[in-house]
Scaffold this active site. Structure first.
Site, short mmCIF file in Angstrom:
data_model
loop_
_atom_site.label_atom_id
_atom_site.label_comp_id
_atom_site.label_asym_id
_atom_site.label_seq_id
_atom_site.Cartn_x
_atom_site.Cartn_y
_atom_site.Cartn_z
N VAL A 69 40.38 38.13 -89.98
CA VAL A 69 40.65 36.96 -90.85
C VAL A 69 41.15 37.35 -92.25
O VAL A 69 41.59 36.48 -93.00
CB VAL A 69 39.39 36.05 -91.03
CG1 VAL A 69 39.08 35.29 -89.75
CG2 VAL A 69 38.20 36.82 -91.54
N SER A 147 25.54 29.37 -95.98
CA SER A 147 24.19 29.88 -95.71
C SER A 147 23.21 29.30 -96.72
O SER A 147 23.59 29.00 -97.86
CB SER A 147 24.17 31.40 -95.84
OG SER A 147 22.84 31.87 -95.87
N TYR A 160 26.90 38.79 -100.53
CA TYR A 160 26.84 37.74 -99.49
C TYR A 160 26.60 36.37 -100.13
O TYR A 160 27.26 35.38 -99.79
CB TYR A 160 25.73 38.10 -98.51
CG TYR A 160 25.58 37.17 -97.32
CD1 TYR A 160 26.51 37.19 -96.28
CD2 TYR A 160 24.50 36.29 -97.22
CE1 TYR A 160 26.37 36.35 -95.18
CE2 TYR A 160 24.35 35.45 -96.13
CZ TYR A 160 25.28 35.48 -95.11
OH TYR A 160 25.13 34.65 -94.02
N ALA A 162 27.23 35.42 -103.20
CA ALA A 162 28.43 34.99 -103.95
C ALA A 162 29.46 34.41 -102.99
O ALA A 162 30.09 33.38 -103.27
CB ALA A 162 29.02 36.17 -104.72
N LYS A 164 28.90 33.02 -100.02
CA LYS A 164 28.45 31.77 -99.39
C LYS A 164 28.39 30.62 -100.41
O LYS A 164 28.64 29.47 -100.07
CB LYS A 164 27.09 31.98 -98.72
CG LYS A 164 27.17 32.95 -97.52
CD LYS A 164 28.09 32.41 -96.45
CE LYS A 164 28.22 33.31 -95.24
NZ LYS A 164 29.10 32.75 -94.19
N ILE A 193 18.82 31.98 -88.38
CA ILE A 193 19.11 31.61 -86.99
C ILE A 193 19.08 32.89 -86.15
O ILE A 193 19.58 33.93 -86.58
CB ILE A 193 20.52 30.96 -86.89
CG1 ILE A 193 20.71 29.84 -87.94
CG2 ILE A 193 20.78 30.47 -85.47
CD1 ILE A 193 19.79 28.66 -87.82
P1 NAP Z 1 27.27 37.71 -85.99
O1 NAP Z 1 26.44 37.56 -84.76
O2 NAP Z 1 27.21 38.99 -86.74
O3 NAP Z 1 28.81 37.37 -85.60
C1 NAP Z 1 29.81 37.45 -86.59
C2 NAP Z 1 31.15 37.06 -85.99
O4 NAP Z 1 32.15 37.21 -87.01
C3 NAP Z 1 31.56 37.94 -84.84
O5 NAP Z 1 32.25 37.17 -83.89
C4 NAP Z 1 32.51 38.94 -85.51
O6 NAP Z 1 33.47 39.51 -84.62
C5 NAP Z 1 33.21 38.02 -86.49
N1 NAP Z 1 33.88 38.75 -87.54
C6 NAP Z 1 33.35 39.64 -88.43
N2 NAP Z 1 34.29 40.12 -89.23
C7 NAP Z 1 35.46 39.52 -88.86
C8 NAP Z 1 36.80 39.60 -89.30
N3 NAP Z 1 37.17 40.42 -90.32
N4 NAP Z 1 37.73 38.85 -88.68
C9 NAP Z 1 37.40 38.03 -87.65
N5 NAP Z 1 36.15 37.91 -87.18
C10 NAP Z 1 35.19 38.65 -87.79
O7 NAP Z 1 26.92 36.58 -87.06
P2 NAP Z 1 26.15 35.18 -86.89
O8 NAP Z 1 24.73 35.39 -87.18
O9 NAP Z 1 26.56 34.51 -85.62
O10 NAP Z 1 26.74 34.40 -88.15
C11 NAP Z 1 27.87 33.54 -88.05
C12 NAP Z 1 28.12 32.89 -89.39
O11 NAP Z 1 26.94 32.16 -89.78
C13 NAP Z 1 28.37 33.88 -90.54
O12 NAP Z 1 29.32 33.37 -91.42
C14 NAP Z 1 27.01 33.99 -91.21
O13 NAP Z 1 27.15 34.36 -92.56
C15 NAP Z 1 26.51 32.57 -91.05
N6 NAP Z 1 25.04 32.47 -91.13
C16 NAP Z 1 24.26 33.08 -90.19
C17 NAP Z 1 22.88 32.97 -90.30
C18 NAP Z 1 21.95 33.60 -89.31
O14 NAP Z 1 20.73 33.52 -89.54
N7 NAP Z 1 22.42 34.19 -88.24
C19 NAP Z 1 22.33 32.23 -91.35
C20 NAP Z 1 23.16 31.62 -92.27
C21 NAP Z 1 24.53 31.74 -92.14
P3 NAP Z 1 33.17 40.92 -83.82
O15 NAP Z 1 32.29 40.58 -82.65
O16 NAP Z 1 34.49 41.37 -83.38
O17 NAP Z 1 32.51 41.82 -84.82
#
Ligand code: NAP
Length: 252
Positions: A69, A147, A160, A162, A164, A193
């Site tokens: 991205v 987040s 992170y 900053a 979000k 999550i």
């Molecule tokens: P995750 O399991 O680590 O998955 C992250 C996703 O982003 C993966 O599909 C990864 O692709 C992709 N990605 C990373 N860098 C990228 C790049 N440069 N270009 C394109 N895709 C990229 O994370 P998640 O926990 O599902 O979190 C998803 C979103 O929710 C994030 O924005 C996170 O900050 C937000 N969030 C999560 C939580 C939580 O508790 N989990 C809480 C609040 C907010 P690859 O598989 O190829 O690496």
């Protein structure tokens, strides 16, 4: 004027989800694909096995592309291929994100830059290109996955947090900019999550986190996908510039 959603009664909606290979993004992709939408997602991994597995997430229902991205030309090619296939973009979910935690005195410039580039600049690049198509359609919904810490702050995560918090400001500005074209822009601020991102936390940190969550559990991906579905639907067509908190009461 027809809403995008009304036009979609007969035609499938076109949904783009960034970071759809794992965790929350994968759950969002699967949910939309099972509802019969045309779903396109990207991811960044250079692992070929992961790529094959990812592209089979929802059988033939979702198409995955390895697109970083942060690379404008690749993002542009990705969105153009989506538009070539379906002629429209109804919903963009900016979900791709990373963490590179550390106290500020030890944080490397690269960890700051990588997090801001992927989590914030990526949102700008994807929204910019999707907005052009949505403006022509005079319809669309952009959903930014921020987040809880973007609102509450968190030690060891200045980069992170900053990014979000930046997403929330970006959401409000873009909501005002695109409202005259009937495009809604909202953010979701999930708490903790269960995904790979939170699996990496130690038992001690997880226990500490649980003690601060009034609902006494970590969130499931379904807790967030329900809100995504709502924001992508006609039911949310009069809601824009808002932040939806999905955090079990962690931050009120
Ligand atoms: P995750 O399991 O680590 O998955 C992250 C996703 O982003 C993966 O599909 C990864 O692709 C992709 N990605 C990373 N860098 C990228 C790049 N440069 N270009 C394109 N895709 C990229 O994370 P998640 O926990 O599902 O979190 C998803 C979103 O929710 C994030 O924005 C996170 O900050 C937000 N969030 C999560 C939580 C939580 O508790 N989990 C809480 C609040 C907010 P690859 O598989 O190829 O690496």
């Amino acid at each position: 004027m027809l809403y995008g959603y009304e036009m979609q009664k007969h035609d499938k909606r076109t949904i783009v989800v960034t970071g759809g290979s794992r965790g929350l993004g994968r759950a969002i992709v699967t949910g939309f694909a099972k509802s019969g939408d045309n779903v396109f997602f990207n991811y960044s991994s250079s692992n070929d096995e992961a790529k094959v597995e990812t592209e089979n997430i929802a059988g033939d229902l979702a198409c995955g592309f390895r697109v970083d991205v942060t690379v404008e030309d690749d993002v542009s090619a990705f969105f153009h291929s989506v538009i070539e296939k379906t002629g429209r973009i109804d919903v963009l979910v900016n979900n791709a994100g990373i963490t590179r935690d550390g106290l500020i005195v030890r944080m490397k410039e690269k960890d700051w830059d990588d997090v801001l580039d992927i989590n914030l600049k990526g949102v700008f690049l994807c929204s910019k290109i999707a907005a052009k198509t949505m403006m022509k359609q005079r319809a669309g919904s952009i959903i930014n996955i921020s987040s809880v810490v973007g609102v509450s702050g968190n030690p060891g995560q200045t980069n992170y947090v900053a990014s979000k918090a930046g997403m929330i400001g970006f959401t409000k500005a873009l909501a005002k900019e695109l409202a005259p074209r009937n495009i809604v822009v909202n953010a979701i601020a999930p708490g903790y999550i269960k995904t790979e991102m939170t699996d990496s936390l130690s038992e001690k940190v997880t226990e500490q986190m649980l003690s601060n969550i009034p609902l006494k559990r970590l969130g499931e991906t379904e807790d967030v996908t329900g809100v995504v579905d709502f924001l992508a639907s006609k039911k949310a067509s009069y809601i824009t510039g808002q932040v939806f908190h999905v955090n079990g009461g962690l931050h009120m």
